[in-house]
Structure formats: C-alpha cells, structure tokens
Write a protein that holds these residues in place. Structure first.
Motif, PDB file in Angstrom:
ATOM      1  N   ILE A 166     -18.750  -0.146  -0.225  1.00 21.81           N
ATOM      2  CA  ILE A 166     -18.010  -1.371  -0.542  1.00 21.81           C
ATOM      3  C   ILE A 166     -18.974  -2.477  -0.986  1.00 21.81           C
ATOM      4  CG2 ILE A 166     -17.879  -2.457   1.730  1.00 21.81           C
ATOM      5  CD1 ILE A 166     -14.991  -3.171   1.077  1.00 21.81           C
ATOM      6  N   LYS A 167     -20.167  -2.532  -0.400  1.00 20.16           N
ATOM      7  CA  LYS A 167     -21.159  -3.519  -0.832  1.00 20.16           C
ATOM      8  C   LYS A 167     -21.560  -3.272  -2.280  1.00 20.16           C
ATOM      9  CE  LYS A 167     -23.240  -4.654   3.615  1.00 20.16           C
ATOM     10  NZ  LYS A 167     -24.429  -4.536   4.453  1.00 20.16           N
TER      11      LYS A 167
ATOM     12  N   ASN B  24     -11.366  -2.223   2.903  1.00 19.15           N
ATOM     13  CA  ASN B  24     -11.383  -3.050   4.114  1.00 19.15           C
ATOM     14  C   ASN B  24     -10.449  -2.485   5.188  1.00 19.15           C
ATOM     15  OD1 ASN B  24     -12.280  -5.194   5.618  1.00 19.15           O
ATOM     16  ND2 ASN B  24     -10.678  -6.573   4.903  1.00 19.15           N
ATOM     17  N   ASN B  25      -9.248  -2.074   4.791  1.00 20.11           N
ATOM     18  CA  ASN B  25      -8.306  -1.477   5.749  1.00 20.11           C
ATOM     19  C   ASN B  25      -8.867  -0.192   6.342  1.00 20.11           C
ATOM     20  OD1 ASN B  25      -6.396  -3.475   5.475  1.00 20.11           O
ATOM     21  ND2 ASN B  25      -5.235  -2.385   3.896  1.00 20.11           N
ATOM     22  N   PHE B  26      -9.445   0.633   5.465  1.00 17.03           N
ATOM     23  CA  PHE B  26     -10.001   1.898   5.937  1.00 17.03           C
ATOM     24  C   PHE B  26     -11.137   1.653   6.924  1.00 17.03           C
ATOM     25  CE2 PHE B  26     -12.892   5.542   5.595  1.00 17.03           C
ATOM     26  CZ  PHE B  26     -12.019   6.539   5.976  1.00 17.03           C
ATOM     27  N   ILE B  27     -12.017   0.711   6.602  1.00 16.27           N
ATOM     28  CA  ILE B  27     -13.148   0.424   7.490  1.00 16.27           C
ATOM     29  C   ILE B  27     -12.661  -0.164   8.807  1.00 16.27           C
ATOM     30  CG2 ILE B  27     -15.192  -1.036   7.778  1.00 16.27           C
ATOM     31  CD1 ILE B  27     -15.738  -0.585   4.784  1.00 16.27           C
ATOM     32  N   SER B  28     -11.644  -1.023   8.786  1.00 16.50           N
ATOM     33  CA  SER B  28     -11.132  -1.588  10.043  1.00 16.50           C
ATOM     34  C   SER B  28     -10.471  -0.509  10.902  1.00 16.50           C
ATOM     35  CB  SER B  28     -10.167  -2.739   9.770  1.00 16.50           C
ATOM     36  OG  SER B  28      -9.026  -2.287   9.095  1.00 16.50           O
ATOM     37  N   VAL B  29      -9.724   0.409  10.276  1.00 18.23           N
ATOM     38  CA  VAL B  29      -9.123   1.526  11.023  1.00 18.23           C
ATOM     39  C   VAL B  29     -10.218   2.414  11.600  1.00 18.23           C
ATOM     40  CG1 VAL B  29      -7.769   3.635  10.781  1.00 18.23           C
ATOM     41  CG2 VAL B  29      -6.932   1.510   9.787  1.00 18.23           C
ATOM     42  N   LEU B  30     -11.244   2.662  10.815  1.00 17.09           N
ATOM     43  CA  LEU B  30     -12.377   3.468  11.288  1.00 17.09           C
ATOM     44  C   LEU B  30     -13.064   2.780  12.465  1.00 17.09           C
ATOM     45  CD1 LEU B  30     -13.645   6.138  10.517  1.00 17.09           C
ATOM     46  CD2 LEU B  30     -15.205   4.912   9.011  1.00 17.09           C
ATOM     47  N   GLY B  31     -13.181   1.447  12.425  1.00 18.50           N
ATOM     48  CA  GLY B  31     -13.770   0.699  13.544  1.00 18.50           C
ATOM     49  C   GLY B  31     -12.939   0.842  14.805  1.00 18.50           C
ATOM     50  N   ILE B  32     -11.614   0.802  14.662  1.00 15.46           N
ATOM     51  CA  ILE B  32     -10.727   0.968  15.819  1.00 15.46           C
ATOM     52  C   ILE B  32     -10.878   2.377  16.396  1.00 15.46           C
ATOM     53  CG2 ILE B  32      -8.302   1.110  16.529  1.00 15.46           C
ATOM     54  CD1 ILE B  32      -7.742  -1.133  14.468  1.00 15.46           C
TER      55      ILE B  32
ATOM     56  N   PHE C  17     -11.689  -4.563  -7.854  1.00 15.57           N
ATOM     57  CA  PHE C  17     -10.342  -5.106  -7.884  1.00 15.57           C
ATOM     58  C   PHE C  17      -9.906  -5.446  -6.465  1.00 15.57           C
ATOM     59  CE2 PHE C  17     -10.312  -2.393 -11.740  1.00 15.57           C
ATOM     60  CZ  PHE C  17     -10.060  -3.395 -12.673  1.00 15.57           C
ATOM     61  N   VAL C  18      -8.977  -6.353  -6.349  1.00 14.12           N
ATOM     62  CA  VAL C  18      -8.517  -6.816  -5.043  1.00 14.12           C
ATOM     63  C   VAL C  18      -7.881  -5.675  -4.251  1.00 14.12           C
ATOM     64  CG1 VAL C  18      -6.927  -8.382  -3.860  1.00 14.12           C
ATOM     65  CG2 VAL C  18      -8.181  -9.179  -5.856  1.00 14.12           C
ATOM     66  N   TYR C  19      -7.052  -4.864  -4.898  1.00 14.73           N
ATOM     67  CA  TYR C  19      -6.390  -3.776  -4.170  1.00 14.73           C
ATOM     68  C   TYR C  19      -7.404  -2.751  -3.679  1.00 14.73           C
ATOM     69  CZ  TYR C  19      -6.643  -0.715  -8.293  1.00 14.73           C
ATOM     70  OH  TYR C  19      -7.077   0.051  -9.326  1.00 14.73           O
ATOM     71  N   GLN C  20      -8.489  -2.518  -4.461  1.00 14.38           N
ATOM     72  CA  GLN C  20      -9.528  -1.593  -3.996  1.00 14.38           C
ATOM     73  C   GLN C  20     -10.250  -2.169  -2.779  1.00 14.38           C
ATOM     74  OE1 GLN C  20     -11.834  -1.205  -7.607  1.00 14.38           O
ATOM     75  NE2 GLN C  20     -11.172   0.931  -7.842  1.00 14.38           N
ATOM     76  N   TRP C  21     -10.519  -3.474  -2.840  1.00 16.64           N
ATOM     77  CA  TRP C  21     -11.203  -4.115  -1.721  1.00 16.64           C
ATOM     78  C   TRP C  21     -10.337  -4.047  -0.465  1.00 16.64           C
ATOM     79  CZ3 TRP C  21     -10.142  -8.475   1.282  1.00 16.64           C
ATOM     80  CH2 TRP C  21     -11.189  -8.864   2.118  1.00 16.64           C
ATOM     81  N   LYS C  22      -9.038  -4.279  -0.620  1.00 12.63           N
ATOM     82  CA  LYS C  22      -8.118  -4.205   0.523  1.00 12.63           C
ATOM     83  C   LYS C  22      -8.093  -2.789   1.100  1.00 12.63           C
ATOM     84  CE  LYS C  22      -4.896  -7.926  -0.537  1.00 12.63           C
ATOM     85  NZ  LYS C  22      -3.505  -8.259  -0.877  1.00 12.63           N
TER      86      LYS C  22
END
Length: 147
Positions: free
Chosen positions: A54-55, A71-79, A63-68
């Motif tokens: 992502i960096k 970001n969603n995938f990384i946050s789910v992975l963090g959980i 694109f914004v949808y790719q970033w979302k």
C-alpha cells in the motif's frame, strides 16, 4: 490390612493414569501452540507485505476505492492477528494449569507409593509375627508331647 494395600495400589494406578492423560494433553497443547505461533508469524509477515504494497501504491498514485480495499483488508488482518495473540495467551495459561495439575498428580503418586510401601512393611511384620507365633506353638507342642 489387605484392603488398605489394595486401596493404595488402586489409588496409585488411578493417579498414574491421570498423570499420563495430563501429559498427553500437554503434548497436544504444545503442538497446538507451535502451530499457532507459525500461523501468527505468517499473518504478521502477510500484514507487513500488504503495508509495504500500500505504501508503494500510495507513492505511485492510487484510486480511492483501492486504498479503501487495502485499508479494510489490513484492518481486518490486524483484528485477526490480535485475536490470534489472545488465543495464544489463553493457550499458554491452559498449559500452565495443566503443568501445575501434572505436578500435583506426581506428588500424589509419590504419596500413594510411599503409603503403599509403608503398608507393605507393616504387612510383612504382621506375617513374620504370625509365623513366629505358629513356630512357637509348634515348638511348645513338641516339648509338651516329649515331656
């Protein structure tokens, strides 16, 4: 006395079986812990990989949808990683409990073994005394028949 001897033996055998079961449980828990550690390492590496992706994408333009999505995938992975760590801590506590129960079981085995050996010595003394009494009666009987 014989019932005590049997009782101590039975209690010792029961405690040995308990101890063996606890050892099997501990071994399976250690294997499970090892697998969970490996899974956690993979998840952490996976998270690092996606963060670097992502960096790189942000530097090149994203694109914004790719970033979302990233970001969603990384946050789910963090959980998932957080839950996995909690599970590892619970597993560690269970292993500690099993180890303490195994230790208690070993102490009980030693106690039953000790009581069993004491009981065996008492039974041997009683047998010797009974044999001595029988021998004394036999000797007295010989002397009384001769005299």
């Amino acid at each position: 006395m014989k019932s005590k001897k049997i009782c101590f033996l039975i209690l010792e055998k029961i405690e040995r079986k308990k101890s063996e079961k606890i050892i099997i449980d501990i071994q399976s828990m250690f294997l499970k812990k090892k697998e969970n550690d490996e899974q956690l390492k993979l998840l952490v590496e996976y998270e690092k990989e996606y963060i670097t992706k992502i960096k790189n994408q942000l530097l090149l333009g994203i694109f914004v949808y790719q970033w979302k999505n990233y970001n969603n995938f990384i946050s789910v992975l963090g959980i998932i990683i957080h839950n996995h760590r909690i599970m590892l801590e619970e597993n560690k506590k269970l292993i500690e409990k099993k180890m303490s129960s195994w230790s208690k079981s070993q102490k009980k085995i030693k106690i039953w073994n000790h009581l069993n050996s004491i009981n065996k010595k008492k039974i041997l003394k009683i047998k010797k005394i009974k044999e001595q009494i029988i021998n004394d009666y036999h000797v007295q009987l010989k002397f009384s028949t001769k005299g």
